[in-house]
Scaffold this motif. Structure first.
Motif, mmCIF file in Angstrom:
data_model
loop_
_atom_site.group_PDB
_atom_site.id
_atom_site.type_symbol
_atom_site.label_atom_id
_atom_site.label_comp_id
_atom_site.label_asym_id
_atom_site.label_seq_id
_atom_site.Cartn_x
_atom_site.Cartn_y
_atom_site.Cartn_z
ATOM 1 N N ASP A 29 0.808 -1.217 0.000
ATOM 2 C CA ASP A 29 0.000 0.000 0.000
ATOM 3 C C ASP A 29 0.843 1.269 0.000
ATOM 4 O OD1 ASP A 29 1.032 -0.273 2.525
ATOM 5 O OD2 ASP A 29 -0.878 0.012 3.587
ATOM 6 N N HIS A 30 2.149 1.126 -0.225
ATOM 7 C CA HIS A 30 3.003 2.309 -0.311
ATOM 8 C C HIS A 30 2.598 3.112 -1.549
ATOM 9 C CE1 HIS A 30 6.473 4.923 -0.483
ATOM 10 N NE2 HIS A 30 6.944 4.415 0.654
ATOM 11 N N PRO A 31 2.421 4.424 -1.430
ATOM 12 C CA PRO A 31 1.951 5.221 -2.576
ATOM 13 C C PRO A 31 2.903 5.213 -3.765
ATOM 14 C CG PRO A 31 2.632 6.647 -0.754
ATOM 15 C CD PRO A 31 2.570 5.258 -0.215
ATOM 16 N N LEU A 32 4.174 4.890 -3.546
ATOM 17 C CA LEU A 32 5.136 4.861 -4.646
ATOM 18 C C LEU A 32 5.332 3.460 -5.219
ATOM 19 C CD1 LEU A 32 7.853 7.338 -3.300
ATOM 20 C CD2 LEU A 32 5.953 7.801 -4.863
ATOM 21 N N VAL A 33 4.582 2.512 -4.688
ATOM 22 C CA VAL A 33 4.675 1.134 -5.178
ATOM 23 C C VAL A 33 3.397 0.720 -5.889
ATOM 24 C CG1 VAL A 33 4.934 -1.297 -4.522
ATOM 25 C CG2 VAL A 33 6.347 0.450 -3.416
#
Length: 291
Positions: free
Chosen positions: A58-62
């Protein structure tokens, strides 16, 4: 006496010899030219597996993951099993690698297989189990930003790397950060990567192997645990850049074999220029040894 497998469909078996067949019996459809660079595709349709410490999905950059798995070893039997997991990332390393891949090839599909624990701990047999599972799943690309110095695993890793190569699964492997013997990046059947310190997001071909390519990996910004980012250095972070470029190339040219992919990366490297051909009269030889 060996068995000839000339009747097998392409890609289903090794062919040790060819008898009674000619060019018309072996048609190969090739793209008209190797692309100048990987900008034509954004990774759509390419399946990438990150074998690492897990990924914070759920990382915004992933972005979303296609799947998350973990290698679990039975303490009693020593058997390793690959199971679905929701545990995410144990130390941030896999999230960083997945983020670089996502940044480079935003439309590719990313799956995580966790083989490392906290503080980057891991064992060779767990690595083998995770990598074997990834090869068996037929991913287009496997990012392996780690290696083992244990020579007892080298033979098994070599077999896996070769099996992946002939199955058109490209293993992108990080060179060790220090000049020690480690595996599997040393094998010719993998795509090996080291880091360079240039600020420009370009890759370079290494004319003095064994490592084949260099990519940005020194003082780079990467995603980390808890939705954060950090700046870090290592060949680990150059490797997913090459994986991302490879995903873009495969997205534009899905018929590419691992051999062709290496050639395309070579031709599109920032330090490679194409010299003009010198046409000589028939019977004359060229000696470039002093050039």
């Amino acid at each position: 006496m060996g068995t000839t497998t000339t009747g097998a469909p392409p890609g289903t078996a090794l062919t040790w010899s060819l008898r009674g067949r000619g060019p018309d019996d072996l048609p190969v459809v090739a793209d008209p030219a190797v692309p100048d660079g990987p900008a034509e595709g954004a990774g759509r349709g390419v399946r990438v597996c990150v074998v690492d410490s897990g990924v914070e999905g759920d990382h915004p950059l992933v972005g979303p993951l296609a799947g998350s798995w973990v290698v679990v070893k039975d303490e009693a039997t020593g058997e390793a099993e690959v199971l679905p997991t929701t545990t995410g990332d144990t130390c941030g390393h896999g999230t960083a690698c997945a983020g670089i891949i996502r940044r480079t090839a935003p439309e590719c599909e990313i799956t995580s297989v966790r083989v490392l624990g906290e503080r980057f701990s891991g064992t060779g047999d767990v690595l083998l189990a995770g990598l074997r599972w990834a090869v068996d799943q037929g991913f287009d690309l496997i990012n392996l930003s780690l290696s083992t110095t244990r020579t007892r695993f080298a033979h098994h890793l070599h077999e896996l790397a070769d099996r992946a190569y002939f199955a058109r699964t490209v293993l992108v492997a990080s060179a060790h950060n220090t000049p020690v013997e480690s595996f599997p990046w040393r094998f010719a059947s993998v795509l090996s990567v080291g880091s360079h310190q240039e600020d420009d997001p370009v890759h370079l071909y290494n004319p003095s192997p064994p490592v084949e390519f260099f990519a940005p990996g020194q003082n780079v910004t990467v995603p980390w645990l808890g939705g954060a980012t950090i700046r870090t250095t290592g060949n680990s972070f150059a490797t997913p850049y090459i994986t991302g470029l490879s995903a873009r190339l495969l997205s534009a040219r899905p018929r590419m074999t691992p051999f062709q992919l290496k050639s395309a990366l070579y031709l599109s490297a920032a330090n490679v220029t194409l010299a003009p051909r010198h046409h000589l009269p028939a019977g004359e030889a060229s000696d470039d040894s002093e050039n």
